[in-house]
Design a protein around this motif. Structure first.
Motif, PDB file in Angstrom:
ATOM      1  N   SER A   1       0.823  -1.187   0.000  1.00  0.00           N
ATOM      2  CA  SER A   1       0.000   0.000   0.000  1.00  0.00           C
ATOM      3  C   SER A   1       0.864   1.247   0.000  1.00  0.00           C
ATOM      4  O   SER A   1       1.982   1.265   0.510  1.00  0.00           O
ATOM      5  CB  SER A   1      -0.895   0.009   1.234  1.00  0.00           C
ATOM      6  OG  SER A   1      -1.745  -1.103   1.235  1.00  0.00           O
ATOM      7  N   PHE A   2       0.352   2.347  -0.576  1.00  0.00           N
ATOM      8  CA  PHE A   2       1.069   3.592  -0.565  1.00  0.00           C
ATOM      9  C   PHE A   2       1.185   4.100   0.862  1.00  0.00           C
ATOM     10  O   PHE A   2       0.260   4.027   1.653  1.00  0.00           O
ATOM     11  CB  PHE A   2       0.367   4.650  -1.411  1.00  0.00           C
ATOM     12  CG  PHE A   2       0.518   4.422  -2.871  1.00  0.00           C
ATOM     13  CD1 PHE A   2       1.645   3.813  -3.372  1.00  0.00           C
ATOM     14  CD2 PHE A   2      -0.479   4.816  -3.740  1.00  0.00           C
ATOM     15  CE1 PHE A   2       1.786   3.600  -4.731  1.00  0.00           C
ATOM     16  CE2 PHE A   2      -0.349   4.611  -5.094  1.00  0.00           C
ATOM     17  CZ  PHE A   2       0.781   4.000  -5.596  1.00  0.00           C
TER      18      PHE A   2
ATOM     19  N   GLU B   1      -4.350   2.381   0.337  1.00  0.00           N
ATOM     20  CA  GLU B   1      -4.573   2.628  -1.088  1.00  0.00           C
ATOM     21  C   GLU B   1      -5.722   1.751  -1.583  1.00  0.00           C
ATOM     22  O   GLU B   1      -5.781   0.559  -1.311  1.00  0.00           O
ATOM     23  CB  GLU B   1      -3.309   2.314  -1.887  1.00  0.00           C
ATOM     24  CG  GLU B   1      -3.475   2.482  -3.377  1.00  0.00           C
ATOM     25  CD  GLU B   1      -2.370   1.812  -4.167  1.00  0.00           C
ATOM     26  OE1 GLU B   1      -2.347   1.985  -5.389  1.00  0.00           O
ATOM     27  OE2 GLU B   1      -1.543   1.120  -3.561  1.00  0.00           O
TER      28      GLU B   1
END
Length: 478
Positions: free
Chosen positions: A12-13, A59
């Protein structure tokens, strides 16, 4: 049954990361200096965030999944409300986030994270726990949770509380639609507690099994990929199991001249030979072990010889590759395959473990009308007795999904639409096999060659393929 693409949260970001700088000093530290400790506040959400808690969605998550609800609550004036979206919701495919403090807390005096929860319907929250901080996630804990429609207290044990002297990841979750439909659940009285009734710790690696596998000199593997769990017996008599990060474990290598293990569970293969990896938590020996046999350096796949102008390359160090969204779709709940692109001894390869099927999705659909073959190099370290792989090219953008299938491995043909192109007798353990597959006429396959965007390799007989390596995937014309 849920049917959504699983998103590994490690990819995930990262949102709102904070960086800390340290300053060194030449003076010696006095023996009388007392080092600062972190606050030991146990409360996470009690009618509101406690101690500077921040909310960071993952994200792809529905950004507004979390709200504070003053109407529905277990106790006090409010509760945490989570709205899981329906399948196809343009605002997010699922609900998921972390709740993190700006100042670390000392949680070593507690033995569990507890809370009350209920849902608008019964459902299984995919992942829930603590220790996720968008940093190292060093002491990550994960479990699932079976909701009911009435308020119920839940307990997530801490695998080894002595480790949590500076933790920022207070709580996290990730949940998708149930049977394609969204729903709502609430959590209240979220806090760490010293229950004193959590007993009989039973740590485990590799699900308690003793596994032997081949690894190569210079390679590194993470014990996080080998089923690390801790199980406790609760006061209710229920055995509660959580997935625990490697840093909770103390690992031991029987031969450090072959394999060395870091404090976060990274095994580095440094010499030829055999080593057995075992583990413990808090002095309690974990069931299961990993024995690695290291015969030498990783074998290099054959270097393709065709010119670039005759090739559309998906994955190869020899050619310029087309853009790819992913080399492993992580499709839950059916897929068990883990792994993706890796660098082993300087060579880019696709390394998959616990293999049942894997998909490579192209960023832009390919027109392969002029191509005559597809080539792929495959290596298995241990050959199952019934190798039977199915290779599929798909055009998902056609009005009707079209595809070509070919079987790899079996010497007999069960499906005339998928002819065998590489018999099982040609495979050798630890040796690369180059498989060239003819692109057959549309009249035989229904494949729309103007927009191929997905390549799937599937272990259709569920044979025990522990590890499979893939390299040099490309379409070509003779």
């Amino acid at each position: 049954m849920k049917n959504r693409k699983y998103i590994y949260l490690k990819n995930s970001f990262v949102l709102g990361l904070f960086f800390a700088a340290s300053v060194s000093c030449d003076r010696e530290i006095s023996d009388e200096v007392q080092f600062a400790t972190f606050p030991n506040s146990p409360e996470v959400f009690m009618d509101g965030f406690t101690g500077g808690l921040n909310y960071f969605p993952f994200e792809g998550s529905y950004f507004q999944a979390f709200t504070v609800d003053q109407e529905t609550k277990y106790k006090g004036t409010s509760a945490m409300r989570f709205d899981v979206p329906n399948v196809g919701d343009p605002l997010g495919a699922y609900a998921g986030a972390i709740f993190r403090t700006e100042t670390a807390r000392d949680l070593s005096g507690y033995d569990a994270l507890t809370f009350w929860a209920k849902g608008t319907q019964a459902g299984l929250i995919n992942e829930i726990g603590f220790g996720q901080d968008f940093g190292e996630n060093k002491y990550l804990v994960t479990t699932d949770l079976l909701l009911t429609t009435g308020w119920k207290k839940y307990i997530i044990p801490i695998p080894d509380a002595t480790k949590l002297i500076a933790e920022r990841g207070m709580f996290w979750y990730a949940e998708g639609p149930e049977n394609g439909k969204g729903y709502t659940f609430w959590i209240d009285e979220l806090k760490f507690e010293k229950l004193g009734t959590i007993a009989q710790p039973r740590p485990s690696i590799l699900k308690g099994e003793d596994k032997v596998e081949i690894q190569f000199l210079g390679n590194s593997i993470s014990m996080a990929d080998y089923g690390l769990t801790q199980t406790f017996n609760l006061e209710s008599g229920v055995n509660q199991t959580v997935t625990a990060a490697p840093a909770y474990f103390s690992f031991k290598s029987s031969n450090i001249e072959v394999a060395r293990v870091s404090d976060i569970g990274i095994v580095t293969l440094v010499g030829r030979g055999t080593s057995k990896i075992t583990a413990s938590i808090g002095g309690v020996k974990a069931t299961g072990s990993l024995t690695v046999n290291v015969p030498g350096s990783f074998p290099v796949a054959p270097v393709p010889t065709l010119d670039q102008n005759k090739v559309i390359s998906i994955f190869s160090d020899k050619y310029t590759n087309v853009p790819v969204n992913y080399y492993n779709g992580y499709w839950a709940p059916f897929q068990t395959t883990r792994g993706e692109q890796a660098i082993i001894d300087g060579q880019n390869v696709l390394n998959y473990t616990e293999f049942n099927f894997v998909g490579t999705q192209l960023t832009t659909p390919l027109n392969i009308s002029e191509m005559t073959h597809f080539s792929v190099d495959i290596m298995m370290l241990e050959l199952p007795t019934d190798i039977d792989l199915l290779l599929t090219f798909k055009n998902e953008n056609s009005a009707a999904t079209t595809f070509q299938q070919n079987r790899i491995g079996q010497s007999y043909q069960l499906d005339p639409r998928a002819p065998v192109v590489y018999p099982s007798a040609n495979f050798k353990a630890g040796v690369w096999s180059t498989i060239k597959i003819p692109i057959r006429p549309t009249s035989e396959t229904s494949l729309d060659k103007t927009g191929v965007n997905l390549i799937i390799i599937e272990n259709i007989k569920s044979s025990n393929v522990k590890t499979i390596y893939v390299d040099n995937m490309y379409f070509y014309k003779e």
